[in-house]
Write a protein that holds these residues in place. Structure first.
Motif, PDB file in Angstrom:
ATOM      1  N   ALA A  10      27.604  14.707 111.643  1.00 32.70           N
ATOM      2  CA  ALA A  10      27.006  15.351 112.466  1.00 32.70           C
ATOM      3  C   ALA A  10      26.520  14.535 113.952  1.00 32.70           C
ATOM      4  CB  ALA A  10      25.587  15.428 111.900  1.00 32.70           C
ATOM      5  N   ASP A  11      26.618  13.415 114.026  1.00 32.24           N
ATOM      6  CA  ASP A  11      26.159  12.560 115.147  1.00 32.24           C
ATOM      7  C   ASP A  11      27.268  11.523 115.516  1.00 32.24           C
ATOM      8  OD1 ASP A  11      23.517  13.594 115.311  1.00 32.24           O
ATOM      9  OD2 ASP A  11      23.185  12.210 113.624  1.00 32.24           O
ATOM     10  N   ILE A  12      28.082  10.949 114.919  1.00 32.23           N
ATOM     11  CA  ILE A  12      28.929   9.999 115.189  1.00 32.23           C
ATOM     12  C   ILE A  12      30.439  10.604 115.579  1.00 32.23           C
ATOM     13  CG2 ILE A  12      29.983   7.805 114.803  1.00 32.23           C
ATOM     14  CD1 ILE A  12      27.694   7.182 112.905  1.00 32.23           C
ATOM     15  N   LEU A  13      31.049  11.080 114.689  1.00 33.33           N
ATOM     16  CA  LEU A  13      32.412  11.747 114.711  1.00 33.33           C
ATOM     17  C   LEU A  13      32.715  12.714 116.032  1.00 33.33           C
ATOM     18  CD1 LEU A  13      33.657  11.754 111.298  1.00 33.33           C
ATOM     19  CD2 LEU A  13      34.254  10.056 112.835  1.00 33.33           C
ATOM     20  N   PRO A  14      31.567  13.653 116.014  1.00 33.38           N
ATOM     21  CA  PRO A  14      31.742  14.530 117.372  1.00 33.38           C
ATOM     22  C   PRO A  14      32.042  13.843 118.708  1.00 33.38           C
ATOM     23  CG  PRO A  14      30.226  15.569 115.909  1.00 33.38           C
ATOM     24  CD  PRO A  14      30.428  14.024 115.240  1.00 33.38           C
ATOM     25  N   ARG A  15      31.322  12.459 118.831  1.00 34.58           N
ATOM     26  CA  ARG A  15      31.480  12.073 120.063  1.00 34.58           C
ATOM     27  C   ARG A  15      32.494  10.600 120.074  1.00 34.58           C
ATOM     28  NH1 ARG A  15      27.424  12.126 123.863  1.00 34.58           N
ATOM     29  NH2 ARG A  15      25.782  13.866 123.394  1.00 34.58           N
ATOM     30  N   LEU A  16      32.899  10.388 118.950  1.00 34.33           N
ATOM     31  CA  LEU A  16      33.789   9.020 118.921  1.00 34.33           C
ATOM     32  C   LEU A  16      34.818   9.320 118.233  1.00 34.33           C
ATOM     33  CD1 LEU A  16      31.089   6.115 118.439  1.00 34.33           C
ATOM     34  CD2 LEU A  16      31.871   7.188 120.497  1.00 34.33           C
ATOM     35  N   GLY A  17      34.842  10.164 117.533  1.00 33.61           N
ATOM     36  CA  GLY A  17      36.059  10.265 116.423  1.00 33.61           C
ATOM     37  C   GLY A  17      37.385  10.444 116.902  1.00 33.61           C
ATOM     38  N   THR A  18      37.754  11.189 118.109  1.00 29.67           N
ATOM     39  CA  THR A  18      38.951  11.224 118.662  1.00 29.67           C
ATOM     40  C   THR A  18      39.582  10.054 119.281  1.00 29.67           C
ATOM     41  OG1 THR A  18      38.247  12.800 120.464  1.00 29.67           O
ATOM     42  CG2 THR A  18      38.935  13.813 118.265  1.00 29.67           C
ATOM     43  N   ARG A  19      38.606   9.226 119.719  1.00 33.96           N
ATOM     44  CA  ARG A  19      38.755   7.964 120.724  1.00 33.96           C
ATOM     45  C   ARG A  19      39.305   6.983 119.969  1.00 33.96           C
ATOM     46  NH1 ARG A  19      38.895   6.781 124.658  1.00 33.96           N
ATOM     47  NH2 ARG A  19      37.233   5.597 125.417  1.00 33.96           N
ATOM     48  N   PRO A  20      40.409   6.359 120.863  1.00 31.32           N
ATOM     49  CA  PRO A  20      41.215   5.087 120.252  1.00 31.32           C
ATOM     50  C   PRO A  20      39.866   3.986 119.997  1.00 31.32           C
ATOM     51  CG  PRO A  20      42.350   5.799 121.987  1.00 31.32           C
ATOM     52  CD  PRO A  20      41.030   6.854 122.127  1.00 31.32           C
ATOM     53  N   ILE A  21      39.654   3.408 118.765  1.00 32.60           N
ATOM     54  CA  ILE A  21      38.766   2.600 118.559  1.00 32.60           C
ATOM     55  C   ILE A  21      38.375   1.321 119.563  1.00 32.60           C
ATOM     56  CG2 ILE A  21      39.705   1.197 116.893  1.00 32.60           C
ATOM     57  CD1 ILE A  21      37.090   1.167 115.293  1.00 32.60           C
ATOM     58  N   ALA A  22      39.815   0.861 120.053  1.00 38.20           N
ATOM     59  CA  ALA A  22      39.725  -0.105 120.835  1.00 38.20           C
ATOM     60  C   ALA A  22      39.433   0.162 122.261  1.00 38.20           C
ATOM     61  CB  ALA A  22      41.261  -0.786 120.983  1.00 38.20           C
ATOM     62  N   GLU A  23      39.297   1.339 122.599  1.00 40.87           N
ATOM     63  CA  GLU A  23      38.779   1.810 124.055  1.00 40.87           C
ATOM     64  C   GLU A  23      37.349   2.369 124.139  1.00 40.87           C
ATOM     65  OE1 GLU A  23      41.512   4.818 125.387  1.00 40.87           O
ATOM     66  OE2 GLU A  23      43.359   3.550 125.156  1.00 40.87           O
ATOM     67  N   ILE A  24      36.796   2.273 122.963  1.00 38.57           N
ATOM     68  CA  ILE A  24      35.395   2.695 122.879  1.00 38.57           C
ATOM     69  C   ILE A  24      34.456   1.550 123.478  1.00 38.57           C
ATOM     70  CG2 ILE A  24      33.248   3.162 121.449  1.00 38.57           C
ATOM     71  CD1 ILE A  24      35.315   4.604 119.607  1.00 38.57           C
ATOM     72  N   VAL A  73      28.317   2.685 113.205  1.00 40.76           N
ATOM     73  CA  VAL A  73      28.975   2.418 113.882  1.00 40.76           C
ATOM     74  C   VAL A  73      29.357   0.834 114.146  1.00 40.76           C
ATOM     75  CG1 VAL A  73      29.616   2.375 116.537  1.00 40.76           C
ATOM     76  CG2 VAL A  73      28.652   4.582 115.492  1.00 40.76           C
ATOM     77  N   GLY A  74      28.264   0.025 114.003  1.00 37.63           N
ATOM     78  CA  GLY A  74      28.709  -1.385 114.154  1.00 37.63           C
ATOM     79  C   GLY A  74      29.541  -1.863 112.690  1.00 37.63           C
ATOM     80  N   GLN A  75      29.306  -1.287 111.633  1.00 42.67           N
ATOM     81  CA  GLN A  75      30.036  -1.564 110.342  1.00 42.67           C
ATOM     82  C   GLN A  75      31.537  -0.975 110.452  1.00 42.67           C
ATOM     83  OE1 GLN A  75      28.002   0.064 106.986  1.00 42.67           O
ATOM     84  NE2 GLN A  75      25.944  -0.827 107.682  1.00 42.67           N
ATOM     85  N   GLN A 135      37.760  -5.042 118.740  1.00 46.67           N
ATOM     86  CA  GLN A 135      37.106  -6.190 118.867  1.00 46.67           C
ATOM     87  C   GLN A 135      35.697  -5.757 117.939  1.00 46.67           C
ATOM     88  OE1 GLN A 135      36.369  -8.295 122.775  1.00 46.67           O
ATOM     89  NE2 GLN A 135      37.914  -6.651 123.434  1.00 46.67           N
ATOM     90  N   PRO A 136      35.015  -6.876 117.367  1.00 52.18           N
ATOM     91  CA  PRO A 136      33.656  -6.330 116.788  1.00 52.18           C
ATOM     92  C   PRO A 136      32.836  -6.285 117.551  1.00 52.18           C
ATOM     93  CG  PRO A 136      34.182  -8.919 116.679  1.00 52.18           C
ATOM     94  CD  PRO A 136      35.356  -8.247 117.255  1.00 52.18           C
ATOM     95  N   LEU A 137      31.526  -5.259 116.960  1.00 47.32           N
ATOM     96  CA  LEU A 137      30.587  -5.314 117.856  1.00 47.32           C
ATOM     97  C   LEU A 137      29.526  -6.709 117.802  1.00 47.32           C
ATOM     98  CD1 LEU A 137      29.388  -1.584 117.209  1.00 47.32           C
ATOM     99  CD2 LEU A 137      30.583  -2.278 119.200  1.00 47.32           C
ATOM    100  N   PRO A 138      28.875  -6.846 118.763  1.00 50.52           N
ATOM    101  CA  PRO A 138      28.096  -7.988 118.617  1.00 50.52           C
ATOM    102  C   PRO A 138      26.880  -7.711 117.547  1.00 50.52           C
ATOM    103  CG  PRO A 138      27.505  -6.667 120.600  1.00 50.52           C
ATOM    104  CD  PRO A 138      28.858  -6.263 120.046  1.00 50.52           C
ATOM    105  N   GLY A 148      37.026  -2.384 111.165  1.00 54.79           N
ATOM    106  CA  GLY A 148      38.246  -2.578 111.747  1.00 54.79           C
ATOM    107  C   GLY A 148      38.948  -3.996 112.106  1.00 54.79           C
ATOM    108  N   ASN A 149      37.913  -4.689 112.573  1.00 58.04           N
ATOM    109  CA  ASN A 149      38.260  -5.909 112.984  1.00 58.04           C
ATOM    110  C   ASN A 149      38.744  -6.843 111.829  1.00 58.04           C
ATOM    111  OD1 ASN A 149      38.169  -8.356 115.290  1.00 58.04           O
ATOM    112  ND2 ASN A 149      36.612  -9.244 113.720  1.00 58.04           N
ATOM    113  N   ARG A 150      38.159  -6.801 110.734  1.00 55.28           N
ATOM    114  CA  ARG A 150      38.351  -7.551 109.436  1.00 55.28           C
ATOM    115  C   ARG A 150      39.834  -6.993 109.007  1.00 55.28           C
ATOM    116  NH1 ARG A 150      32.944  -6.502 108.323  1.00 55.28           N
ATOM    117  NH2 ARG A 150      33.449  -4.904 106.848  1.00 55.28           N
TER     118      ARG A 150
END
Length: 204
Positions: free
Chosen positions: A104-118, A146-148, A162-165, A153-155
């Motif tokens: 509902a909230d995460i994938l509609p905004r971030l799903g198609t984006r390359p994770i390294a470019e977010i 999102v942080g998890q 890159q990991p989120l802070p 992805g980093n692990r």
């Protein structure tokens, strides 16, 4: 909902609705491949989403994104891999809640984006969109998720991720403000993390 007949004689179940002051048209499939009962069920589910201030078409797109195999480094693909790993042994109700939150909230905004470019501002905008409907707790939990996913992805050594802070990955690190502030004030409170990501204090 109505049955639209095309000039060539095809028949489609359709539904017109408004979301964020925009007219939208959603299809529920071809008749007779999709029966009236099936179309009504799909229409009912779509109306429930709309009543919850979720765009049904964006939700359907997110569902398809989540289900299909995306490009290797897309956020949706990493999220699917994380979900498969994370959900093992978890309470089924909790897994369902997280899945719904992602769709509902995460994938509609971030799903198609390359994770390294977010970048951090994109995550802030996601949180802001959830907050504007008064769902502050959901906003905090979506940010945790999102942080998890970034951490997984980093692990897993997904290329260039890159990991989120920590204060983005762990809700317990957030300072809880009595009232939400503007996105501009959120971004002004950022501290340098890297050329890609920043530390952010979020009013959750």
């Amino acid at each position: 909902m109505y049955l639209w007949v095309t000039p060539s004689g095809g028949k489609l179940w359709r539904w017109g609705y408004r979301f964020e002051s925009k007219e939208k048209l959603m299809s529920f499939g071809k008749y007779p491949d999709v029966s009236l009962a099936q179309a009504r069920d799909r229409h009912k589910e779509a109306r429930k989403l709309l009543a919850s201030k979720i765009d049904p078409m964006a939700q359907r797109k997110a569902d398809k994104t989540f289900e299909r195999t995306a490009s290797e480094n897309s956020f949706a693909n990493v999220a699917a891999l994380w979900w498969k790993h994370w959900s093992v042994g978890k309470n089924s109700r909790h897994v369902l809640q997280v899945t719904r939150r992602m769709n509902a909230d995460i994938l509609p905004r971030l799903g198609t984006r390359p994770i390294a470019e977010i970048k951090a501002p994109e995550v802030v905008e996601m949180v802001k969109a959830i907050q504007t409907r008064g769902a502050r707790d959901i906003a905090k939990r979506a940010l945790e998720t999102v942080g998890q996913i970034f951490g997984y992805g980093n692990r897993s050594r997904v290329r260039r991720v890159q990991p989120l802070p920590n204060n983005l990955r762990r809700a317990s690190y957030f300072k809880l403000y009595p009232k939400p502030t503007t996105p501009e004030s959120m971004l002004k409170s950022c501290q340098r993390f890297s050329s890609e990501l920043r530390f952010i204090k979020l009013p959750l």
